[in-house]
Design a protein around this motif. Structure first.
Motif, mmCIF file in Angstrom:
data_model
loop_
_atom_site.group_PDB
_atom_site.id
_atom_site.type_symbol
_atom_site.label_atom_id
_atom_site.label_comp_id
_atom_site.label_asym_id
_atom_site.label_seq_id
_atom_site.Cartn_x
_atom_site.Cartn_y
_atom_site.Cartn_z
ATOM 1 N N ILE A 156 0.611 -1.195 0.338
ATOM 2 C CA ILE A 156 0.066 0.506 0.118
ATOM 3 C C ILE A 156 1.676 1.174 0.137
ATOM 4 N N ALA A 157 2.302 1.142 0.498
ATOM 5 C CA ALA A 157 2.643 2.059 0.997
ATOM 6 C C ALA A 157 3.008 2.945 -0.386
ATOM 7 N N SER A 158 3.622 1.948 -1.492
ATOM 8 C CA SER A 158 4.249 1.313 -2.272
ATOM 9 C C SER A 158 3.465 2.098 -3.465
ATOM 10 N N ILE A 159 1.843 1.583 -3.376
ATOM 11 C CA ILE A 159 0.908 2.380 -4.322
ATOM 12 C C ILE A 159 0.712 4.390 -3.628
ATOM 13 N N PHE A 160 0.974 4.282 -2.731
ATOM 14 C CA PHE A 160 0.452 5.873 -1.987
ATOM 15 C C PHE A 160 1.957 6.552 -3.087
ATOM 16 N N SER A 161 3.199 6.134 -2.898
ATOM 17 C CA SER A 161 4.342 6.970 -3.276
ATOM 18 C C SER A 161 4.483 6.679 -4.858
ATOM 19 N N GLY A 162 3.383 5.961 -5.235
ATOM 20 C CA GLY A 162 3.495 6.568 -6.732
ATOM 21 C C GLY A 162 3.644 5.276 -7.695
ATOM 22 N N GLY A 163 3.877 3.977 -7.123
ATOM 23 C CA GLY A 163 4.094 2.746 -7.601
ATOM 24 C C GLY A 163 3.085 2.008 -7.935
ATOM 25 N N ASN A 164 3.421 0.903 -8.799
ATOM 26 C CA ASN A 164 2.894 0.023 -8.324
ATOM 27 C C ASN A 164 2.497 -0.429 -6.822
ATOM 28 N N TYR A 165 1.337 -1.406 -6.958
ATOM 29 C CA TYR A 165 1.617 -2.742 -5.661
ATOM 30 C C TYR A 165 1.982 -3.197 -5.639
ATOM 31 N N LEU A 166 3.757 -3.510 -4.068
ATOM 32 C CA LEU A 166 4.878 -4.589 -3.969
ATOM 33 C C LEU A 166 5.813 -3.473 -5.168
ATOM 34 N N ASN A 167 5.757 -2.734 -5.315
ATOM 35 C CA ASN A 167 6.614 -2.212 -6.089
ATOM 36 C C ASN A 167 7.844 -1.046 -5.376
ATOM 37 N N TYR A 168 8.858 -1.746 -5.014
ATOM 38 C CA TYR A 168 9.197 -0.637 -3.903
ATOM 39 C C TYR A 168 10.801 0.178 -4.080
#
Lengths: 139, 191
Positions: free
Chosen positions: A84-96
């Protein structure tokens, strides 16, 4: 319960070493063999050794089952919330890659957190299974 | 050369352990042999350079599952397998032999172990090996694949473990005070 002096002394020496080894496997998984799954199992084996030698009640005093239930769900929650955090940072789900300033630093942080979640869930679930199996045979 | 010798010794011990498991009736001894079986397979994985898998096999297969099976035996209080004597092994034996022969026939088409031209090595493996350091900076490719490239798979695995824990809790978790409490209440009703 019988005394089992040798078992008690040796396991008191061994348990801290096993926990230390579990932490090593957990946080050294990026560089060598190992990771959350193995570390979780090794950590839970230290508590199981304690329960086998000192009795189930003593082990349940260290880690009560109520806390284990919370920990089991907490691990899976940590894993999912990294996504979820990577979604909010502007990436895909689980894209670190988007979690930190550089993609490599983001991947490092993401893998560390994810493995931590795996380790917490695996060790808690193993202990839950062991405690419920053994607790069942209690009179 | 030394690899072949180690492989033959480990496989021979695996076969001996399997036969011993089949022939024994004492469940406690069988569980111990299961642990030895797992440990031997872990050794085989190390010879095949799959250290992460070997690590998991040694920790889970030889360690935790042995303890859990012993706990199950303590719970069910069955120490010996029952033999009925009417058992006829011919049909199962035929099924097993035919299935085994088919599987061996199938392995003839499998590429040789470690063959660089094998389809499995040509799909995404070259990308992982080339790109895992520039992409993730993690030296252990297995960790990079498990936690990053296939993070979604691993999330599923964690949820599977979590679900197993919930299932065990639902089935046999909790204190066994309920039955006695029910009894007491019934006694109260009777009086």
């Amino acid at each position: 319960m019988t005394h089992n002096l040798i078992l008690r002394v040796i396991s008191k020496f061994l348990i801290p070493l096993i926990i230390l080894f579990a932490l090593y496997v957990q946080f050294h998984g990026d560089f060598g063999p190992g990771g959350g799954f193995q570390a979780g199992v090794i950590f839970s084996s230290s508590i199981i050794l304690y329960a086998l030698v000192f009795g189930l009640d003593a082990a349940e005093k260290i880690i009560p089952t109520a806390i284990l239930r919370i920990l089991a769900s907490l691990g899976a929650l940590i894993y999912a919330s990294v996504g979820i955090a990577s979604i909010f940072s502007g990436g895909n789900y689980l894209n670190y890659s988007v979690l930190a300033d550089t993609p490599v630093a983001g991947q490092h942080l993401g893998i560390l957190l994810v493995e931590l979640g795996v380790g917490i869930t695996v060790s808690a679930v193993m202990l839950i299974i062991f405690f419920s199996f053994v607790g069942r045979s209690r009179p | 050369m030394i690899d072949i010798v180690i492989n033959i010794v480990l496989l021979a011990f695996l076969a001996i352990t399997a036969i011993a498991i089949v022939r024994m009736t004492n469940l406690f001894a069988i569980i111990m042999l299961f642990g030895i079986f797992s440990f031997l397979s872990a050794g085989l994985f190390v010879v095949m350079d799959a250290v992460d898998v070997a690590f998991t096999e040694a920790a889970v297969g030889a360690g935790i599952s042995t303890v859990l099976m012993i706990a199950t035996i303590a719970l069910t209080k069955v120490q010996k397998e029952k033999h009925t004597g009417k058992h006829r092994p011919w049909l199962p034996l035929a099924v097993v032999i035919i299935t085994g022969a088919t599987l061996v026939y199938g392995t003839l088409d499998i590429p040789a172990f470690g063959d660089p031209e094998a389809p499995a090595q040509k799909h995404v493996a070259p990308y992982y090996i080339k790109q895992s350091i520039p992409d993730t900076g993690v030296p252990n490719v297995v960790t990079a694949v498990l936690a990053s490239y296939r993070g979604f798979d691993t999330l599923g695995e964690v949820v599977v473990v979590f679900t197993a824990g919930i299932a065990v809790l639902l089935l046999i978790g909790g204190k066994r005070t309920k039955q006695s409490a029910i009894k007491k209440e019934r006694e109260k009703d009777d009086t």
